[in-house]
Design an enzyme around this catalytic site. Structure first.
Site, mmCIF file in Angstrom:
data_model
loop_
_atom_site.group_PDB
_atom_site.id
_atom_site.type_symbol
_atom_site.label_atom_id
_atom_site.label_comp_id
_atom_site.label_asym_id
_atom_site.label_seq_id
_atom_site.Cartn_x
_atom_site.Cartn_y
_atom_site.Cartn_z
ATOM 1 N N HIS A 159 -15.636 72.522 -26.054
ATOM 2 C CA HIS A 159 -16.892 73.216 -25.747
ATOM 3 C C HIS A 159 -16.777 74.110 -24.501
ATOM 4 O O HIS A 159 -16.871 75.336 -24.595
ATOM 5 C CB HIS A 159 -18.009 72.202 -25.503
ATOM 6 C CG HIS A 159 -18.270 71.276 -26.651
ATOM 7 N ND1 HIS A 159 -18.814 71.703 -27.832
ATOM 8 C CD2 HIS A 159 -18.060 69.945 -26.789
ATOM 9 C CE1 HIS A 159 -18.947 70.671 -28.654
ATOM 10 N NE2 HIS A 159 -18.489 69.597 -28.050
HETATM 11 C C1 BDR Z 1 -21.638 70.034 -23.572
HETATM 12 O O1 BDR Z 1 -22.195 68.793 -23.167
HETATM 13 C C2 BDR Z 1 -21.322 68.128 -22.264
HETATM 14 O O2 BDR Z 1 -21.127 66.798 -22.670
HETATM 15 C C3 BDR Z 1 -20.031 68.881 -22.302
HETATM 16 O O3 BDR Z 1 -19.402 68.876 -21.019
HETATM 17 C C4 BDR Z 1 -20.418 70.265 -22.719
HETATM 18 O O4 BDR Z 1 -20.760 71.063 -21.613
HETATM 19 C C5 BDR Z 1 -21.374 69.999 -25.070
HETATM 20 O O5 BDR Z 1 -22.558 69.842 -25.777
#
Ligand code: BDR
Ligand code: CA
Length: 306
Positions: A241
């Protein structure tokens, strides 16, 4: 070279994104700002410093928001995804690096005002620091070059519930304020990040380098992949992500975007949902397609320094 303020809630994929960005000559990171999200803000700051220490880089880190804009403190943190410490339980003692004096929000305002139209903000946590900066000094909205946000799920399902993505639901009011502010935003949401995958086999390659920093990143990512094994059986790895937001900052042509206005749902069952309507006048470009293979290749060439 792009001048970057990197807003993080470090977190395992935040740590991977940091390594990717720090090893990318196209980006000059002026400072990291931290927010609660994956962990409380004190831990996000500590983790950011710990990652910098392991990577042997000294870049200012400013602690920021410890709670949401209007809803108080976050009640629970996703320990099953990021571990007790937020880094997959890999931390051994506190880092020796110290956070800089001053608040993240003031650092953002001061940097943006001193370098008009030059600063790109990459935000990969809840949007609270940026919302607070806009509230404190609305002039910055016309002075920021670009904001690249990992957040939202516009045409796909959420990852916290069927509607909401984690960063947006952590502080939906902040997200709503930022996404309706007129800031020039590129939204790197689950629409594209869930198409990326770091395969498990790569962790052995990182370990085989014998480097301490590679070992550190491999151990924490192993924890993250175990969480993916339960939530996404059969994927054989984890989504990247936060690193994809960095990838887009380096190569905007990794993604295809659509101009939309975004409304964030702030009440009821669908709280945290990002609803997009096509709008050619909007300053928000929602990423809807990604060349995932090219991105993962680029990420792997950079994340571990050879
Ligand atoms: C996002 O949520 C967090 O858990 C991760 O770091 C990322 O930024 C993904 O949905
Ligand atoms: Ca994050």
């Amino acid at each position: 070279m792009k001048s970057i303020i990197f807003d993080v809630d470090t977190g395992i994929d935040d740590a991977l994104a940091m390594a990717y960005a720090l090893h990318s000559p196209e980006l000059e990171i002026l400072g990291f700002t931290t927010c609660f999200g994956n962990v409380p803000v004190e831990d996000a700051t500590r983790n950011t410093l710990a990652v910098l220490e392991k990577l042997n880089r000294h870049i200012p880190v400013f602690s920021g928001a410890g709670q949401t804009l209007n809803r108080g403190e976050k009640k629970e943190y996703p320990k099953h995804v990021h571990g007790e410490d937020g880094l997959g339980n890999t931390l051994e003692g506190a880092p020796t690096l110290q956070a800089s004096q001053g608040h993240a929000v003031d650092f953002i305002i001061e940097q943006v005002k001193s370098r008009p139209d030059e600063i790109t903000i990459i935000a990969v946590g809840p949007l609270t620091n940026i919302a607070l900066a806009i509230k404190k000094d609305p002039e910055i909205m016309s002075l920021v070059k670009e904001v690249i946000i990992m957040g939202g799920a516009v045409k796909v399902q959420g990852n916290v519930n069927p509607y909401a993505e984690a960063n947006i639901i952590c502080d939906p009011d902040a997200a709503d304020l930022v996404l309706s502010s007129g800031l020039p935003v590129t939204l790197v949401g689950l629409d594209v990040t869930m198409q990326t995958c770091l395969p498990k086999s790569k962790l052995d390659e990182w370990r085989a380098t014998g480097k301490e920093s590679a070992q550190f990143l491999a151990e924490m990512t192993d924890y993250y992949m175990k969480a993916y094994d339960s939530s996404h059986p059969g994927l054989g790895g984890c989504a990247l992500h936060d690193p994809l937001a960095v990838g887009v900052a380096i190569n905007s042509d990794l993604v295809r975007t659509e101009s939309m206005n975004i409304k964030v749902v702030t009440e009821g069952e669908e709280t945290g949902r990002t609803i997009g309507q096509p709008d050619s006048e909007s300053g928000i470009r929602v990423c809807t397609e990604v060349d995932a293979a090219r991105f993962v290749k680029h990420f792997l060439e950079r994340v571990i320094r050879s």
